[in-house]
Motif scaffolding. Sequence first.
Motif, short mmCIF file in Angstrom:
data_model
loop_
_atom_site.label_atom_id
_atom_site.label_comp_id
_atom_site.label_asym_id
_atom_site.label_seq_id
_atom_site.Cartn_x
_atom_site.Cartn_y
_atom_site.Cartn_z
N HIS A 114 -21.62 -104.74 32.27
CA HIS A 114 -20.45 -104.55 33.18
C HIS A 114 -20.02 -105.75 33.90
O HIS A 114 -19.00 -105.98 34.60
N ALA A 115 -20.64 -106.90 33.77
CA ALA A 115 -20.38 -108.04 34.19
C ALA A 115 -19.11 -108.69 33.46
O ALA A 115 -19.00 -108.38 32.11
N GLY A 116 -18.45 -109.67 33.86
CA GLY A 116 -17.62 -110.59 32.93
C GLY A 116 -16.32 -109.96 32.72
O GLY A 116 -15.37 -110.23 32.05
N LEU A 117 -15.86 -108.82 33.44
CA LEU A 117 -15.02 -108.00 33.18
C LEU A 117 -13.86 -108.22 34.51
O LEU A 117 -14.21 -108.36 35.52
N SER A 118 -12.44 -108.56 34.20
CA SER A 118 -11.36 -108.86 35.22
C SER A 118 -10.41 -107.86 34.90
O SER A 118 -10.08 -107.52 33.88
N PHE A 128 -19.50 -111.22 26.40
CA PHE A 128 -20.23 -109.77 26.56
C PHE A 128 -21.83 -110.17 26.64
O PHE A 128 -22.31 -110.92 25.99
N ASP A 129 -22.31 -109.46 27.59
CA ASP A 129 -23.99 -109.75 27.96
C ASP A 129 -24.53 -107.99 27.81
O ASP A 129 -24.40 -107.48 28.70
N SER A 183 -17.41 -101.91 26.73
CA SER A 183 -17.18 -102.91 25.40
C SER A 183 -15.97 -103.38 25.05
O SER A 183 -15.75 -103.68 24.00
N VAL A 184 -15.01 -103.43 26.11
CA VAL A 184 -13.60 -103.90 25.82
C VAL A 184 -13.75 -105.21 25.36
O VAL A 184 -14.45 -106.11 25.70
N TRP A 231 -14.96 -104.47 36.72
CA TRP A 231 -15.36 -103.14 36.85
C TRP A 231 -15.76 -102.20 37.96
O TRP A 231 -15.27 -101.08 37.96
N GLU A 232 -16.24 -102.85 38.89
CA GLU A 232 -16.28 -102.38 40.30
C GLU A 232 -15.10 -101.91 41.05
O GLU A 232 -14.97 -100.89 41.63
N GLN A 233 -14.05 -102.76 40.71
CA GLN A 233 -12.66 -102.54 41.34
C GLN A 233 -12.14 -101.24 40.70
O GLN A 233 -11.56 -100.51 41.12
N GLY A 234 -12.33 -101.19 39.33
CA GLY A 234 -11.91 -99.91 38.48
C GLY A 234 -12.52 -98.92 39.06
O GLY A 234 -11.73 -97.85 39.17
#
Lengths: 384, 347
Positions: free
Chosen positions: A187-191, A181-182, A142-143, A239-242
Amino acid sequence: MFQLPTVQFTEEQEAFRLEVRGFLHEHIKRGTFTPKCDSWLSGVNPSFSKLIGEQGWIGMTWPKKYGGQERSTIDRYILTEEFLASGAPVAAHWFADRQTGPLLLRYGTEEQKQFFLPKIARGECYFAIGLSEPNSGSDLASVRTRAEKVEGGWIVNGQKIWTSNAHVCHYMVTLVRTSPFDGKNKHAGLSQLIIDLHAKGVTIVPIRFLTGEHHFNEVFFENVFVSDNMVVGQIGNGWEQGLAELAFERSGPERILSTFLLLDELIQELKRQGNKEGLKQATKLLSRLWSLRNLSIGVAKLLESGDAKDVAIPASLVKAFGTKFEQSIPEIARLLVETYPKLDAERKFDRYMAQSILHAPGFTIRGGTTEILYGMVAKGVVAK
Amino acid sequence: MSEMKDMILDVAERMLKDYITKDVVDILEKGDWAKDAWNLFQDNGIISVAIPEEHGGAGGDLEDLLNLVRLTGKYAAPIPFAETTLANFLLETSNLTTVDKIATYSLQEGFILQNDQVSGTLHNVPWARHAKYLVAFVKSNQGVQLALIDLADATIQSSTNMASEPRDTVTMSDAKAQLSPVLSEEQIFYARSIETAFKIALMTGAIEKINELSVQYTKEREQFGRPIHRFQLVQHQIVQLAGETAIAIAAFNNVCAAIQSKNLLHEIAYARIRFEDAIATVTSVSHQLHAAIGMTHEYALHQYTRRLWAWRDEGPNSDYWSEHIANYLLNHDDKLWAYLTKTLENS
């Protein structure tokens, strides 16, 4: 799912352990540092970090061309254990060594690797981890800190909180929203962006820890420009990278040994008193330490062999059970040896007791709360 | 670990799966036992693993054997497997001839040796009524010796432990025996260590099974319109079981890895002490998760929880091992970390 490898240390590894131990004891003797519980978070000492860097002990598993030593994960495990068992002040470079380095090696550009890794390895460049926000703790997806695309880079606005040691770090790997946010795919749209903490528009405000010490910070971003070459990996893949690094973050010896100095003093005191009944009670703590260490080293070995498929569950168990163990040491120790805990006590037992009690609440919160870990483990176990 | 390990474990587990059903475990309560499974184990050489081939055994090492014992714990197999194999292992390490019939052991005090004849009473001897031989410590003026005794010469009074396993009282009067030379302190201590390692193996197997049964149950049992594993408080319990199971398996594997090393005794001590926590948690949490059904005789959970409750007070217990470690710490000057990293790694 629970079968982990066992590890037999080689003679070279034993020798390395003694080399590190000897180095640390020498510096304790010289007064370079005073051992402290939980020193991997609270022991910030840049000149000591540089000393460690000179030994080749930061980023020691990384390729030589980026300043590393190409040593094994088990070597690094030994090194970390010795730091923690000696209460050495390794907090300044801790996150860069543990998280940022591996992240960049996996996802970073060649330019980023060449620029950051050698400096990190020399103990001169420290990274903070920018995850939590005021309304985004365990529910990390939720960031709200957002980055908007502009010519040549991104403009960042928002706020991070509970950022350990941001005030002494040079950069922050920051999880930001790069698209709205979707609710269907949160979890999409995070970098992940590397933000220079001395850049224009960055404000760092201390949050005093309950002892009054300064570890945590609030970090505000107001129209901070981040150039395109400071994006880690792919936009939208944050998200995945984290997640990829979490097993490393969760299963290390720092989830077992944060209050080891107190356990050490407990045994010393009981031996000095010739208190056999007390020692018998204390063997429960030693058996718990032994069994958690088996798990933690097993996970390290599994990660090294690259067979990381089933590692998430045992890695989360190490953190969930290990941090409870760290918290239990002062609770049990104070019933076995009389104490008056004080941060400025002359007697080590009393001093370590105070440090352990006062730092204990954080153990089961930082790096993923016990509740979140339990949820992950339970779902993983049931899904098998 | 020998190369035969995986193969033999595979074969043994398939036999146990086929033969040791819930009903078969139950027959122990009627004084019977799983002779079919035993014969299969015997015919396939499984009961003579870890006895060298030149002594008529099947070869393999102690680690192979402990893994087999773990499997018999996982299936609560009502056969005198741990007993016979431990008895033979003790004979083998004392240079006495191993036996190919059912054997049992007791390392408690109770037997006296006079004029090379054994007299006295031992309580809670496992499986004595079904066994042909007893391997026991006997005390004389010279010290402690290991004796191989024919139980045909004994008076046996039947009894059971809390899990309905045979635990009999054995009385001997001036019986003949094959005797080892007087054992050193180290040899006596080593025998007790291996006895403990066998218990650790059995307990590990039972804990694995309890974890499996419990997780499965939370997936099948529905309340309030959903399987109970979906409730967070139930998940909390599932994690306690997962943690204890992971810890038990890792402890067992580390004991096995240390079998050949000089640090074996510390590994066994810490594993055994840690299993107190594991047993307390695993038994209470698994029963709580199963609720009423888990308390019934019909459901299998008690076959494993009752065994854990019984086994933890048999043989050298955690107090024995705490005492051993406390004495070691009192008599050595090492700092704790140096001690832990020196003794607990198999260098």
